[in-house]
Scaffold this active site. Structure first.
Site, PDB file in Angstrom:
ATOM      1  N   ASN A  91      18.451 -15.050 -89.160  1.00  0.00           N
ATOM      2  CA  ASN A  91      17.714 -13.803 -89.321  1.00  0.00           C
ATOM      3  C   ASN A  91      18.510 -12.561 -88.930  1.00  0.00           C
ATOM      4  OD1 ASN A  91      15.134 -12.139 -89.456  1.00  0.00           O
ATOM      5  ND2 ASN A  91      15.631 -11.969 -87.280  1.00  0.00           N
ATOM      6  N   TYR A 157      25.352  -3.343 -97.829  1.00  0.00           N
ATOM      7  CA  TYR A 157      24.227  -4.173 -97.405  1.00  0.00           C
ATOM      8  C   TYR A 157      23.754  -5.046 -98.566  1.00  0.00           C
ATOM      9  CZ  TYR A 157      19.696  -5.420 -95.353  1.00  0.00           C
ATOM     10  OH  TYR A 157      18.613  -6.105 -94.857  1.00  0.00           O
ATOM     11  N   THR A 192       8.465  -0.987 -89.416  1.00  0.00           N
ATOM     12  CA  THR A 192       8.816  -0.987 -87.999  1.00  0.00           C
ATOM     13  C   THR A 192       8.390   0.345 -87.373  1.00  0.00           C
ATOM     14  OG1 THR A 192      10.969   0.004 -88.455  1.00  0.00           O
ATOM     15  CG2 THR A 192      10.835  -2.414 -88.502  1.00  0.00           C
TER      16      THR A 192
END
Length: 252
Positions: A91, A157, A192
């Protein structure tokens, strides 16, 4: 979902996503090993306290996912405590938020080392133990950026997450003979605390919410629920899947 009695390792386990996974899996009867950097020890201990207060079991294993020695120690620690490694959840990852024209080769390689190298090493050291015990499950956290090009996300990314997606499929095809399953999950933007603050900017809110057909952002619990399924016995015939947890972002 049946994960009772399973030993599960989670990298980046002390963070927001990892913590949500750890709590849910522990609540369903798994023993959790939280793999994270030494500086995350305080957060990991707080997470373990929450898990134990709810009747679960968890341990902290300080780990740099780019270190072969740390991976060997993590696998050894899990086996010493429980005798097995049933599930590995790769993760942990980073995002250096620069477009390709502004990114240095060193920054590019740093992202590759952590986001793909860390996954590679986890798989490398988990497979021999899983083979000996008769099987296991590997779950890799990719991204919607591992499925499509995403104009709001740095190219580096996207490149790392695309690599994770295809590594997952390659492992799934080669090691199924050993009863080792390998799947990936692909969250869209996760809500988040940092993202919640950014959503106060109308332009950012329109950008991120506007691309989601369901009209809301992904939560850490959405991701954890997907992981619970893939880790469970109910998913025993699921192998090589790229599971989008994105509210439909990749439908377009």
């Amino acid at each position: 979902m049946n994960v009772k009695g399973k030993t599960i390792l989670i990298t980046g386990g002390a963070g927001g996503l990892g913590g949500a996974m750890a709590k849910l899996l522990a609540a369903n009867g798994a023993t959790i090993f939280i793999l994270d950097l030494p500086q995350a020890e305080e957060a990991a201990k707080a997470l373990i306290a929450d898990i134990e207060a709810a009747g679960g079991k968890a341990y902290f294993q300080p780990s740099d996912i780019t270190s072969e020695e740390d991976w060997q120690k993590a696998i050894q620690a899990a086996v010493a405590e429980t005798g097995k490694v049933d599930v590995l959840i790769n993760n942990a990852g980073i995002n250096i938020r620069k477009p390709v024209e502004e990114m240095s080769i060193d920054e590019w390689m740093t992202m590759m080392k952590i986001n793909t190298g860390g996954v590679f090493l986890g798989i490398k050291y988990a497979i021999p133990q899983m083979r000996v015990q008769g099987g296991g499950s590997i779950i890799n956290t990719s991204s919607v950026c591992g499925l499509v090009g995403h104009k709001y996300t740095p190219e580096a990314y996207t490149a790392t997450k695309g690599a994770v997606t295809m590594l997952t499929k390659a492992i799934a095809s080669r090691y199924a003979k050993d009863n080792i399953r390998c799947n990936s999950i692909h969250p869209s933007t996760v809500n988040t605390p940092l993202i919640s603050e950014k959503l106060k900017d109308p332009a950012f809110a329109a950008e991120r919410l506007g691309e989601v057909p369901l009209g809301r952002l992904c939560t850490a619990d959405d991701v954890a629920n997907a992981v619970l399924y893939l880790a469970s016995e109910e998913a025993s015939f699921i192998n090589g899947l790229s599971l989008a947890v994105d509210g439909g972002v990749t439908c377009y």
